[in-house]
Design an enzyme around this catalytic site. Sequence first.
Site, PDB file in Angstrom:
ATOM      1  CG  ASN A  66       4.750   1.462   9.411  1.00 42.39           C
ATOM      2  OD1 ASN A  66       4.212   0.880   8.344  1.00 42.39           O
ATOM      3  ND2 ASN A  66       4.536   2.522   9.877  1.00 42.39           N
ATOM      4  N   GLY A  71      -2.810  -6.155  11.953  1.00 40.26           N
ATOM      5  CA  GLY A  71      -3.553  -5.201  10.440  1.00 40.26           C
ATOM      6  C   GLY A  71      -3.938  -6.094   9.508  1.00 40.26           C
ATOM      7  CB  THR A  72      -2.163  -7.345   6.418  1.00 40.47           C
ATOM      8  OG1 THR A  72      -1.474  -5.969   6.509  1.00 40.47           O
ATOM      9  CG2 THR A  72      -2.714  -8.127   5.026  1.00 40.47           C
ATOM     10  CB  CYS A 106       4.671   6.521   6.638  1.00 35.60           C
ATOM     11  SG  CYS A 106       3.747   6.297   5.368  1.00 35.60           S
ATOM     12  CG  ASN A 160      -0.345   0.876   2.308  1.00 34.39           C
ATOM     13  OD1 ASN A 160      -0.420   1.898   2.561  1.00 34.39           O
ATOM     14  ND2 ASN A 160       0.161  -0.081   3.343  1.00 34.39           N
ATOM     15  CG  LEU A 174       1.229   9.263   5.991  1.00 36.49           C
ATOM     16  CD1 LEU A 174       2.244  10.129   6.250  1.00 36.49           C
ATOM     17  CD2 LEU A 174       0.903   8.407   7.146  1.00 36.49           C
ATOM     18  N   GLY A 228       3.615  -6.914  12.411  1.00 35.50           N
ATOM     19  CA  GLY A 228       4.030  -7.400  10.949  1.00 35.50           C
ATOM     20  C   GLY A 228       3.595  -8.819  10.771  1.00 35.50           C
ATOM     21  N   GLY A 253       1.673  -8.260   6.009  1.00 36.80           N
ATOM     22  CA  GLY A 253       1.234  -9.487   5.995  1.00 36.80           C
ATOM     23  C   GLY A 253       2.047 -10.387   6.277  1.00 36.80           C
TER      24      GLY A 253
HETATM   25  C1  LIG Z   1      -3.618  -0.113   4.408  1.00 35.56           C
HETATM   26  C2  LIG Z   1      -2.636  -0.003   5.206  1.00 35.56           C
HETATM   27  C3  LIG Z   1      -2.497   1.299   5.920  1.00 35.56           C
HETATM   28  C4  LIG Z   1      -1.815   1.690   7.138  1.00 35.56           C
HETATM   29  N1  LIG Z   1      -1.744   2.777   7.484  1.00 35.56           N
HETATM   30  C5  LIG Z   1      -0.812   2.893   8.618  1.00 35.56           C
HETATM   31  C6  LIG Z   1      -0.997   4.247   9.342  1.00 35.56           C
HETATM   32  O1  LIG Z   1      -1.693   5.279   9.102  1.00 35.56           O
HETATM   33  N2  LIG Z   1      -0.051   4.387  10.414  1.00 35.56           N
HETATM   34  C7  LIG Z   1       0.949   3.603  10.641  1.00 35.56           C
HETATM   35  O2  LIG Z   1       1.827   3.529  11.645  1.00 35.56           O
HETATM   36  N3  LIG Z   1       1.196   2.479  10.112  1.00 35.56           N
HETATM   37  C8  LIG Z   1       0.183   2.207   8.919  1.00 35.56           C
HETATM   38  N4  LIG Z   1      -0.017   0.876   8.396  1.00 35.56           N
HETATM   39  C9  LIG Z   1       1.008  -0.190   9.060  1.00 35.56           C
HETATM   40  C10 LIG Z   1       0.327  -1.165   9.867  1.00 35.56           C
HETATM   41  O3  LIG Z   1      -0.077  -0.575  11.076  1.00 35.56           O
HETATM   42  C11 LIG Z   1       1.358  -2.183  10.119  1.00 35.56           C
HETATM   43  O4  LIG Z   1       2.458  -1.618  10.882  1.00 35.56           O
HETATM   44  C12 LIG Z   1       1.933  -3.056   9.121  1.00 35.56           C
HETATM   45  O5  LIG Z   1       0.795  -3.334   8.028  1.00 35.56           O
HETATM   46  C13 LIG Z   1       2.404  -4.579   9.513  1.00 35.56           C
HETATM   47  O6  LIG Z   1       1.610  -5.480  10.269  1.00 35.56           O
HETATM   48  P1  LIG Z   1       0.369  -6.287   9.346  1.00 35.56           P
HETATM   49  O7  LIG Z   1       1.569  -7.147   8.501  1.00 35.56           O
HETATM   50  O8  LIG Z   1      -0.179  -6.936  10.686  1.00 35.56           O
HETATM   51  O9  LIG Z   1      -0.365  -5.504   8.563  1.00 35.56           O
HETATM   52  C14 LIG Z   1      -0.741   0.606   7.372  1.00 35.56           C
HETATM   53  C15 LIG Z   1      -0.887  -0.705   6.761  1.00 35.56           C
HETATM   54  C16 LIG Z   1      -1.727  -0.763   5.630  1.00 35.56           C
HETATM   55  C17 LIG Z   1      -2.043  -2.337   5.080  1.00 35.56           C
END
Ligand SMILES: Cc1cc2nc3c(=O)[nH]c(=O)nc-3n(C[C@H](O)[C@H](O)[C@H](O)COP(=O)(O)O)c2cc1C
Length: 303
Positions: free
Chosen positions: A190, A263-264, A130, A71, A75, A241, A215
């Site tokens: 992140n 998250g994902t 980010c 993605n 922001l 993560g 993911g």
């Molecule tokens: C669509 C999307 C938007 C995200 N927006 C933010 C954000 O605004 N601020 C932030 O710190 N991390 C953001 N992240 C990162 C997630 O918080 C997380 O750190 C990252 O996706 C890894 O975790 P996951 O594999 O469980 O998704 C975003 C991730 C995704 C997929």
Amino acid sequence: MPKGSLISDIGSMQLESPLILASGILDENGYTMRRMLEEGAAAVVTKSIGSTERAGFTPPVVVDLGDNLLNAIGLSNPGIEHFKEEISIAKGIGKPVIGSIFGATAEEFAYLASRMQSYGADAVELNLSCPHVKGFGSEVGSDPSLVEDIVSEVKAKINVPVLAKLTPNVTDIVSIAKAAEKADALVLINTVKAMHIDIYARMPTLSNAYGGLSGPAIKPIGVRAVYDVYRETEMDIIGCGGISRFEDVLEYMMAGARAVEIGTALKTYGRAIFDNIKRDTIRFLESEGIENIEEIIGAAVKK
Ligand SMILES: Cc1cc2nc3c(=O)[nH]c(=O)nc-3n(C[C@H](O)[C@H](O)[C@H](O)COP(=O)(O)O)c2cc1C
């Protein structure tokens, strides 16, 4: 403490389990955050909020890679002035709400943090990570002296716990972690800077070209970051993560995390993920004769 207890704490924040909703997923709106808390998340982190409204990048901003996502949302957010109501709605059921913020300078972070605290946020998460927006995120989070300034200014302004979310897109994450040592906890990691090419258009698929990978593919990178930082510092760590199953939570915790953000995986497993992971984790703890989940924190790390 009952056998198999999942109770965890981060600074002054007590969590009923280590499972937190990560920033950016179903959390720009108070009602969706509240829903996640009702469905079993121990706390939620808001979408990262800045000083003013931002539209983000033009589409395409997401590439669906099956269980993983790329993605570059850019922001997008409504701006801090318009976020008070969302925090109050999310806080309706009494579980912790963590306000995520981003900025370009220490003063901007400090201003946003004090606004988040005044809205009732139970902790503030600094998005220093980010990977795709110029002037914010990774650029801020890969400069140790700026990280130190931001954390110090924010700590001087607010009383609620300060969480510093770091980027894996640096050569030495331990040195950045040490620069953030005044924070109450670190969030690792992140997304990982990455790219996808549209072979028919012969150009990057995302309008911004670069994006952040999330993911299951990034879990080993996150676990390694937690392990390295836990071994070298005394800081509390929240792992993030690629978590989608109870085994992932245990890996992160054995590497040194006290809690985790998810998250994902919500995309693949839906809201039931929090309760499913809790149930499976309790079963694991009981089968291993572990009274309290805190016993496994850092169990895999030789200090
Ligand atoms: C669509 C999307 C938007 C995200 N927006 C933010 C954000 O605004 N601020 C932030 O710190 N991390 C953001 N992240 C990162 C997630 O918080 C997380 O750190 C990252 O996706 C890894 O975790 P996951 O594999 O469980 O998704 C975003 C991730 C995704 C997929």
